[in-house]
Enzyme design. Structure first.
Site, PDB file in Angstrom:
ATOM      1  N   LYS A   1       0.618   3.207   8.081  1.00 47.22           N
ATOM      2  CA  LYS A   1       1.607   3.459   7.312  1.00 47.22           C
ATOM      3  C   LYS A   1       1.625   4.667   6.330  1.00 47.22           C
ATOM      4  O   LYS A   1       0.365   5.175   6.068  1.00 47.22           O
ATOM      5  CB  LYS A   1       2.309   2.302   6.614  1.00 47.22           C
ATOM      6  CG  LYS A   1       1.230   2.171   5.531  1.00 47.22           C
ATOM      7  CD  LYS A   1       1.890   0.772   4.493  1.00 47.22           C
ATOM      8  CE  LYS A   1       2.937   1.078   3.673  1.00 47.22           C
ATOM      9  NZ  LYS A   1       3.255   0.281   2.696  1.00 47.22           N
TER      10      LYS A   1
ATOM     11  N   GLU B   1       0.609  -1.290  -0.046  1.00 47.48           N
ATOM     12  CA  GLU B   1      -0.158   0.171   0.066  1.00 47.48           C
ATOM     13  C   GLU B   1       0.802   1.127  -0.075  1.00 47.48           C
ATOM     14  O   GLU B   1       1.947   1.480   0.717  1.00 47.48           O
ATOM     15  CB  GLU B   1      -0.959   0.098   1.335  1.00 47.48           C
ATOM     16  CG  GLU B   1      -1.986  -1.045   1.089  1.00 47.48           C
ATOM     17  CD  GLU B   1      -3.193  -0.931   2.068  1.00 47.48           C
ATOM     18  OE1 GLU B   1      -3.451   0.241   2.455  1.00 47.48           O
ATOM     19  OE2 GLU B   1      -3.463  -1.781   2.900  1.00 47.48           O
TER      20      GLU B   1
ATOM     21  N   GLY C   1       9.062  -0.019  15.971  1.00 48.47           N
ATOM     22  CA  GLY C   1       8.003   0.832  15.908  1.00 48.47           C
ATOM     23  C   GLY C   1       6.910   0.455  16.979  1.00 48.47           C
ATOM     24  O   GLY C   1       7.236  -0.326  17.982  1.00 48.47           O
TER      25      GLY C   1
ATOM     26  N   CYS D   1      -3.196  -6.571   5.559  1.00 50.40           N
ATOM     27  CA  CYS D   1      -2.449  -7.519   5.168  1.00 50.40           C
ATOM     28  C   CYS D   1      -1.758  -8.537   6.160  1.00 50.40           C
ATOM     29  O   CYS D   1      -2.119  -9.640   6.652  1.00 50.40           O
ATOM     30  CB  CYS D   1      -1.475  -7.450   3.904  1.00 50.40           C
ATOM     31  SG  CYS D   1      -2.063  -6.948   2.525  1.00 50.40           S
TER      32      CYS D   1
END
Length: 440
Positions: free
Chosen positions: A327, A158, A259, A266
């Site tokens: 993201k 993506e 992170g 997904c």
């Protein structure tokens, strides 16, 4: 070539529009009449950089069309791609109702040979189920027709889907039929000009390859997050460790950034589905379960750090949140760490002022009635009179803000960085109480 693509979501739209972009005659199918009408007008329901332009020019060139007419869809082409959603069931396994419904539709209306290609991410053995569904319907209809069921999983990121589709690392195809192989070679020949990218294998191997790829990437992320938590306790700097191990070509630098957890449509779904597949086979996939458990824990790390900074009392306080999508370069908030953070803050009596460059509409859709969540038009406006700033997503515009303005806007100069965007020394020099992931 003529191609039919069932499903006008993320995978279906990218696949259909980019196959059309190299000259194919593509018909995308969806049961949502409103979505189809919007797509015909060039209104794209998802955010993916450049996709709206690709769709617009191919619609205008009559290479791409959209329909809800299933009879037309089946008649349009020999090549029938299934790209519908496979949402997780309660046990984590993939829900195949939509996939099998498409197979049923193809069986109902086909009157010639078809190549039925599963593009959706599906468990190992789904091709067998699609084959059985087609045979059942054809037998009920009294039709003596031939078909092939192939697996052709997508490997799209993506935010970079167009580049991934046009210049793929590999194109995996699961079939042992020579005619099907020749047709797939022809379809994908525009994407294999400089080298062979097609990898042919058995259908079950192809289905497992997709899950294996995403689960391995998720494993790398969870491993680094586990290591970052250990580094904090040992007084080590995970960013130095990352450089030290990434320089080893056997490891590499990809997907070893610590992170606040992975999200999206997904990784979470595919790891759960592979765990469920293992259970169905009587196998305990311990490593995969640990990957999921570490990620679930990591999604709470920003909230835990926030509570520590405010002595476990955030009631009545307001917090700025930069980044809502899981993201950068997408508006996808499915399984996003930001949702865990926001919901925990609200649950403990705090208020949130949030900003994201593209995911604001998605946030409004997810939290339509939440009065203590304010969606703010700019990053700088979001920090105004907030008690602290928390960063969830590493959008480019967050990389070098005006720290003097940020400090003046905050009631207390607290910055908690879930993506390690900033240099701790620089933040201290600016006078901030700065916390991040795995750094002393």
């Amino acid at each position: 070539m003529k191609v039919t693509v069932y499903g006008s979501g993320y995978v279906g739209l990218v696949t259909g529009s980019l196959l059309a972009d190299v000259g194919n005659d593509v018909l995308c199918v969806d049961i949502d009449e409103e979505k189809v009408a919007s797509l015909k007008k060039g209104v794209v329901p998802i955010f993916e950089p450049g996709l709206d332009d690709v769709i617009k020019r191919n619609v205008e060139a009559d290479r791409l069309d959209f329909t809800t007419d299933m009879r037309r869809a089946v008649a349009h082409s020999e090549m029938q791609f299934i790209a519908v959603g496979t949402p997780p069931d309660e046990d984590g396994s993939a829900d195949l109702r939509h996939v099998l419904a498409v197979a049923n539709t193809i069986g109902q209306f086909m009157d010639s040979h078809k190549l039925v290609v599963t593009k959706s991410t599906v468990p190992v053995g789904t091709g067998d189920l699609v084959e059985a569904e087609l045979n059942k319907v054809l037998k009920e209809k009294g039709k003596n027709l031939t078909f092939n069921v192939l697996s052709n999983p997508e490997f799209l990121k993506e935010g970079a889907a167009i580049e991934d589709f046009m210049k793929p690392d590999r194109i995996v195809v699961g079939t042992d039929d020579e005619y099907a192989i020749s047709q797939m070679r022809e379809l994908y020949s525009p994407f294999c000009r400089n080298r062979e990218r097609l990898v042919f294998m058995s259908r079950r191997s192809s289905e497992l390859t997709k899950y294996a790829a995403n689960s391995l990437l998720a494993t790398k992320i969870s491993f680094m997050n586990e290591l970052s938590n250990l580094a904090e306790r040992l007084g080590a700097d995970i960013e130095d460790v990352r450089l030290g191990i990434g320089s080893d070509p056997r490891i590499g630098y990809h997907f070893i950034y610590p992170g606040c957890g992975y999200g999206g449509s997904c990784f979470p779904k595919d790891v759960k589905a592979l765990i469920a597949t293992a259970k169905q086979q009587g196998y305990n996939a311990q490593l995969l379960q640990a990957v999921e458990d570490v990620n679930d824990r990591q999604k709470h790390i920003l909230f835990d750090k926030l509570m520590k900074a405010f002595d476990n009392d955030i009631a009545g306080k307001t917090f700025a949140v930069w980044g809502l999508s899981f993201k950068p370069n997408t508006d996808d908030m499915r399984e996003a760490p930001s949702r865990v953070l926001i919901e925990k803050i609200l649950e403990h009596g705090g208020d949130v002022r949030a900003y994201d460059p593209v995911a604001m509409n998605e946030a409004r859709h997810l939290y339509p009635e939440e009065k203590r969540l304010a969606l703010i038009g700019t990053a700088m406006d979001a920090v105004q009179d907030a008690d602290a700033l928390l960063i969830n997503t590493e959008w480019r515009e967050f990389r070098s803000p005006d720290w003097d303005t940020v400090k003046q806007s905050l009631k207390r100069p607290v910055v908690i960085d879930g993506r390690n965007i900033y240099d701790p020394q620089v933040m201290r020099e600016h006078g901030f109480e700065y916390d991040c992931i795995g750094r002393p």
